[in-house]
Design a protein around this motif. Sequence first.
Motif, PDB file in Angstrom:
ATOM      1  N   LEU A 142       0.826  -1.207   0.000  1.00 15.08           N
ATOM      2  CA  LEU A 142       0.000   0.000   0.000  1.00 15.08           C
ATOM      3  C   LEU A 142       0.861   1.259   0.000  1.00 15.08           C
ATOM      4  CD1 LEU A 142      -2.853  -0.985   2.456  1.00 15.08           C
ATOM      5  CD2 LEU A 142      -2.942  -0.801  -0.011  1.00 15.08           C
ATOM      6  N   LEU A 144       3.696   1.632  -1.495  1.00  9.72           N
ATOM      7  CA  LEU A 144       4.137   1.876  -2.867  1.00  9.72           C
ATOM      8  C   LEU A 144       3.018   2.498  -3.681  1.00  9.72           C
ATOM      9  CD1 LEU A 144       6.272   1.571  -5.104  1.00  9.72           C
ATOM     10  CD2 LEU A 144       5.358  -0.690  -5.553  1.00  9.72           C
ATOM     11  N   GLU A 145       1.806   1.984  -3.497  1.00 10.76           N
ATOM     12  CA  GLU A 145       0.678   2.512  -4.254  1.00 10.76           C
ATOM     13  C   GLU A 145       0.474   4.001  -3.954  1.00 10.76           C
ATOM     14  OE1 GLU A 145      -1.113   1.361  -6.616  1.00 10.76           O
ATOM     15  OE2 GLU A 145      -2.699   2.866  -6.663  1.00 10.76           O
ATOM     16  N   ALA A 146       0.627   4.364  -2.661  1.00  8.97           N
ATOM     17  CA  ALA A 146       0.457   5.760  -2.272  1.00  8.97           C
ATOM     18  C   ALA A 146       1.738   6.555  -2.490  1.00  8.97           C
ATOM     19  CB  ALA A 146       0.033   5.849  -0.807  1.00  8.97           C
ATOM     20  N   SER A 147       2.719   5.911  -3.110  1.00 10.50           N
ATOM     21  CA  SER A 147       3.989   6.562  -3.410  1.00 10.50           C
ATOM     22  C   SER A 147       4.654   7.101  -2.146  1.00 10.50           C
ATOM     23  CB  SER A 147       3.764   7.666  -4.449  1.00 10.50           C
ATOM     24  OG  SER A 147       4.966   8.269  -4.806  1.00 10.50           O
ATOM     25  N   PHE A 148       4.587   6.310  -1.060  1.00 12.35           N
ATOM     26  CA  PHE A 148       5.294   6.590   0.187  1.00 12.35           C
ATOM     27  C   PHE A 148       4.947   7.939   0.785  1.00 12.35           C
ATOM     28  CE2 PHE A 148       7.815   2.847   0.133  1.00 12.35           C
ATOM     29  CZ  PHE A 148       7.927   2.542  -1.212  1.00 12.35           C
ATOM     30  N   GLY A 149       3.668   8.277   0.747  1.00 12.02           N
ATOM     31  CA  GLY A 149       3.251   9.525   1.373  1.00 12.02           C
ATOM     32  C   GLY A 149       1.809   9.429   1.801  1.00 12.02           C
ATOM     33  N   GLY A 150       1.282  10.543   2.266  1.00 12.38           N
ATOM     34  CA  GLY A 150      -0.130  10.609   2.589  1.00 12.38           C
ATOM     35  C   GLY A 150      -0.487   9.863   3.866  1.00 12.38           C
ATOM     36  N   GLU A 152      -1.447   6.874   4.472  1.00  7.39           N
ATOM     37  CA  GLU A 152      -0.878   5.533   4.621  1.00  7.39           C
ATOM     38  C   GLU A 152       0.502   5.606   5.245  1.00  7.39           C
ATOM     39  OE1 GLU A 152      -1.980   2.586   4.364  1.00  7.39           O
ATOM     40  OE2 GLU A 152      -0.090   1.477   4.457  1.00  7.39           O
ATOM     41  N   MET A 220      13.340   4.354   4.642  1.00  8.89           N
ATOM     42  CA  MET A 220      12.906   4.035   3.277  1.00  8.89           C
ATOM     43  C   MET A 220      11.715   4.891   2.878  1.00  8.89           C
ATOM     44  SD  MET A 220      13.300  -0.073   3.255  1.00  8.89           S
ATOM     45  CE  MET A 220      12.068  -0.392   2.026  1.00  8.89           C
ATOM     46  N   ILE A 221      10.827   5.118   3.831  1.00 10.42           N
ATOM     47  CA  ILE A 221       9.646   5.913   3.509  1.00 10.42           C
ATOM     48  C   ILE A 221      10.017   7.360   3.269  1.00 10.42           C
ATOM     49  CG2 ILE A 221       7.485   6.826   4.455  1.00 10.42           C
ATOM     50  CD1 ILE A 221       7.180   4.201   5.965  1.00 10.42           C
ATOM     51  N   LEU A 222      10.877   7.875   4.169  1.00 10.05           N
ATOM     52  CA  LEU A 222      11.149   9.306   4.127  1.00 10.05           C
ATOM     53  C   LEU A 222      12.084   9.695   2.992  1.00 10.05           C
ATOM     54  CD1 LEU A 222      11.406  10.014   7.954  1.00 10.05           C
ATOM     55  CD2 LEU A 222       9.490  10.423   6.413  1.00 10.05           C
TER      56      LEU A 222
END
Lengths: 224, 439
Positions: A142, A144-150, A152, A220-222
């Motif tokens: 999920l 990846l789908e949200a492109s690591f933001g928002g 999620e 990884m997210i940031l």
Amino acid sequence: MKPLSSLFGRSPFGPLVEHAKKVSSCVQLVRPMAEALIAGEYHKMEELQNRISKTEHEADLIKNGIREHLPKQFFLAVSQRDLLHFLHQQDEIADAAEDFAVILTFREMKLHPKMVEMYREFLDKVLATCEQTVSATEELGLLLEASFGGPEADKVLEIIDDVSRKEWEADRLQRKLIKKMFTLEDELGPVNIMILSESFKALDALADASENTANNLRLMILKG
Amino acid sequence: MITLLVFSLIFAFCMAWMIGANDVANAMGTSVGSKALTLKQAVLLAAIFEFGGAFLVGGGVTDTVRKGIINPDHFMDANLFPQAPAGAATPGPSVKPTLDTGPGLFALGMLCALITAVLWLFLTNRLGIPVSTTHSIVGAIIGFGLAALVPKIGWQAIEWASLGKISIGWVVSPVAGGVLSFIMFVIIRRYILRSPTPLEAVRTLAPYLLGLVIVVVVLSVLVKGLKNFHLEIDLWSAFAAALLVATLAGIFMRMMSRSHPPSERLEDQFFYVEGVFRRLQIVTACYVAFAHGSNDVANAVGPLAGILEVWKTGVVGSTAPIQSIVLAIGGLGIVLGLAMWGYRVIETVGKKITEMTPSRGFCAEFGAATIVLLFSMMKLPISTTQTLVGAVLGVGLARGLASIDMGVIRKIFSAWIIELPLTAAVTATIFLALQFIFT
């Protein structure tokens, strides 16, 4: 001529979740192992240790597979270095679980009844830490789908914060447990104390590895 | 001269056929892979839009290829080339040029360019090397121009200004495609993917995205395409008409969106979002096909147009517009190439392309198609595939894709750099050989 289809490298995120699930199934054998120790069922402990070792090995195979298919030339949605650190730490969780199991099979010993409750408390906290980490990793699809933001990403970052909290609480419980152990040192004897200490360290390492894994997931997210 | 014309028609048609066989799969592959379209539907839609793009908007680039790379005026210069066949009075429509006249040599050169390009495409297709049809024909034309003119007037034979514009276009188009896809994905990311309620967001936004594509396509058709029907329209009316069609389409889409029980789970919401984009991607796939037709048809019929002009009027470099029939021939060639061969590639592309989820595919295709269409309106030939690769990279840079193989990209771009001098050299050789044999 199909340049478009060859442009994409294999996504590492699916295998990462697979690895997490394998590590989790390894860690799930830790509680039965501890309960077997408390009940003094040594045959069961041997059997469980074999299963844990086998599962840890399977996790290693997945890890190697990921590393093999991640050439330097891949441009990833996350930092490749952070990803590899994450993978290493996640694998360390399974390693710690195996260490714990192996240590307990070196010698037949019993847990002092006065320590049992604290021991279970400590164990619960360590396993909860790992559970949280795995649940965070399972959000990778999920993410990846949200492109690591928002929202999620925010949700996962909160889970990661919780992991840190739990690891800290696990540390405190470990210290309480060790102090308790030393109050019973005459009844336990030096050899038991040594082995018990080693097993506590392994559980501590399990919690530490979980926290490190979660922290790498945060990186990884940031970062991109 | 008649033999030359016949051969030109054959080779131009072959070129168009190969363009259809090679390139169209990239436009339709994603939609077939995601099962938004069946193969039959994809081929049909691709055929319609490729032809549409070629016929309605392809004239500008075709004109550039015909006379914007090598200046035909040199071939009209009596000091450089005999203008009338030996024994004739003056050149003109009644006197068909032969191969030893300036215009005749121009026609021969264009034929050589076509021959080289077709052979090159055939060879690289066999070897599985990705190449640009645009680079190959431009390189070929440069080749014959150099062979014909450099011995006579030196390096000023090359239209450096025009070539400069084209080269800049080749550099700018993938970058621009990337930038546009990047922006589009950032917008979609912010308002849909990262929204607390992606389902609601996509329901609201999707009609506008659809409208945007339609505005661009309708506008380009009205502004450039009506010439074929001897109609004209001013910019404001065209814009108004485009907006009208887009609004209708948007309303239609809004009505079509089935009422979905709102699910709280993010996973389900994302599933719905991607489902919406799967349908939107059908539109962008057609958009890419349209844009591709508009820019790449010139690679086949640009030279043909030049040859036909020589045949009909005996002169070259006139300001007469490209005849519709020429564009129709090119469009037909592309469609046949797609229908007879290209469809096989669509399935393979589609299967392997699962990494690009519909929301990402939409952005990449939108970015690429818009840039290609823009360049077609500017009459500049560019590589559609190169622009698509740039667009995919743009989405990747916005962290929209799991992983991109940069090694493949490096290989693709280096192949294109070699293409130009190679096709030029081969064409020059063929031209000099034929010139020697027939004059």
